[in-house]
Design an enzyme around this catalytic site. Structure first.
Site, mmCIF file in Angstrom:
data_model
loop_
_atom_site.group_PDB
_atom_site.id
_atom_site.type_symbol
_atom_site.label_atom_id
_atom_site.label_comp_id
_atom_site.label_asym_id
_atom_site.label_seq_id
_atom_site.Cartn_x
_atom_site.Cartn_y
_atom_site.Cartn_z
ATOM 1 N N GLU A 146 37.188 41.134 32.833
ATOM 2 C CA GLU A 146 36.226 42.231 32.743
ATOM 3 C C GLU A 146 35.181 42.132 33.852
ATOM 4 O OE1 GLU A 146 34.550 38.941 30.050
ATOM 5 O OE2 GLU A 146 36.489 39.704 30.668
ATOM 6 N N ILE A 182 31.294 43.381 32.232
ATOM 7 C CA ILE A 182 31.114 44.255 31.069
ATOM 8 C C ILE A 182 30.631 43.412 29.896
ATOM 9 C CG2 ILE A 182 32.259 45.823 29.452
ATOM 10 C CD1 ILE A 182 34.189 46.567 31.675
#
Length: 378
Positions: free
Chosen positions: A291, A248
């Protein structure tokens, strides 16, 4: 009367043995094929197989109750089969078991008229169990209720089978029989509850060791094992294996600006979006870092893998996230590496190639998919 009690205890022992093997089989399936319990079709197959299993057990009890085989009343267990299936499974498996029991009773029974009456009564008992199972009562209350409704059937059966008379002199025998019958049913239900609960607890415990609690995806520990197994299988079969690593973009900035709760919301929303995408069979989706996510895709070409990665990237730009009110847009970068059966020497090399592709995607501006060019093994 001693013969009646002996057959009740013997039939209970047989039933408990059947429950034990049933529990061990389900535990083994949960360990080896956990996805089967999450796929509707596979789950239905398992349930209907249970119906066949207990239906055949019922036929065995019918055979044991034939004249010359046993002087007792194994048929009491036929009712317990229906009770257990209705309380711990569903009406479908119970219906399968009922069909087998009814067929066995009509084909194997010696008194045709009495068997037709028995079949009529046990079918009625089946529908009573079906309705009682829907009631908002405790398991104990449901068992008591269905056992009370079984009394007319057993009154008829005992009178026909072992010629127990409807007289006051026989009343103590009737009372003793029903007391023992109730007691045995509660033992069987308790054993069923214990086996069912323990299997589910063991499964939940196993799942807790491989699932990431925030996202519901598998964790890095499970990913490592699954990826190694997938690579070995692809090597053996000389088949394709693709891996996508997703990061991300600027996630640290999200945490620093909006807080960790908002960051967790982004991770959770992204994970739920992944779970809703239709992936090929045997796909594994894992959270492998803060992430960072990884997707293992066996038996698909690199072009199809790129299409899936692009599909994910486009969906991420459109999903609602907890910080959408601020006008922020969440994006991802993805790296892809593909194994064709010979171009990488190990799973680690393939994973490193995907990681390098991810690095290139981020270095080239993020919010894009990059494919690692195949490098032949030297």
């Amino acid at each position: 009367m001693p013969n009646i009690l002996d057959s009740l205890w013997n039939s209970m022992a047989l039933f408990l043995s059947a429950l034990f093997f049933h529990g061990m089989a389900l535990r083994s399936i949960r360990e080896k094929k956990p996805a089967w319990f999450q796929i509707k079709f596979a789950n239905e197959i398992i349930n209907y197989a249970l119906g066949v299993y207990y239906g055949l057990l019922g036929v065995y009890f019918i055979i044991r109750g034939l004249p010359g085989m046993d002087s007792g009343i194994y048929t009491d267990m036929l009712l317990n089969i229906l009770i257990v299936l209705h309380l711990f499974s569903s009406a479908g498996p119970a219906t399968i078991a009922l069909i087998l029991i009814v067929t066995g009773k009509l084909l194997l029974g010696d008194a045709l008229f009495a068997n037709f009456i028995y079949v009529f009564l046990i079918i009625g008992f089946h529908f009573i169990c079906m309705e009682v199972a829907k009631l908002r009562l405790s398991s104990v209350q449901k068992v008591v209720l269905v056992k009370l409704t079984a009394i007319p059937l057993m009154l008829f059966y005992l009178h026909q089978k072992i010629h127990l008379a409807y007289t006051l002199d026989s009343l103590p025998v009737w009372i003793l029989y029903f007391a023992v019958s109730f007691f045995i049913t509660f033992i069987i239900i308790s054993a069923s509850y214990y086996i069912d609960t323990s299997n589910k607890l063991i499964y939940d415990l196993q799942q807790s060791t491989i699932l990431d609690p925030l996202t519901g995806l598998t964790n890095f520990r499970h990913f490592e094992k699954a990826f190694e197994a997938a690579f070995n299988y692809a090597t053996l079969k000389k088949s394709n294996l693709s891996v996508i690593i997703i990061d991300i973009d600027y996630f640290k900035r999200v945490n620093d600006t909006y807080g960790h709760l908002a960051g967790n919301g982004v991770l959770s929303t992204f994970s739920q979006m992944l779970l809703k995408i239709s992936f090929p069979p045997n796909t594994v989706i894992s959270r492998i870092g803060g992430e960072e996510f990884a997707i293992i895709l066996p038996n698909i070409a690199v072009s199809e893998t790129e299409h899936l990665a692009e599909k994910i990237r486009r969906k991420v730009e459109k999903i609602d996230v907890p910080i959408v009110a601020s006008g922020s847009i969440i994006t991802i970068s993805a790296g892809i590496a593909n194994y064709d059966g010979s171009n990488y020497s190990s799973a680690n090399d393939l994973l490193h190639a995907a990681d390098q592709a991810l690095y290139n995607a981020k270095r080239n501006g993020r919010n894009q998919v990059h494919i690692r060019e195949t490098e032949p093994v030297i």
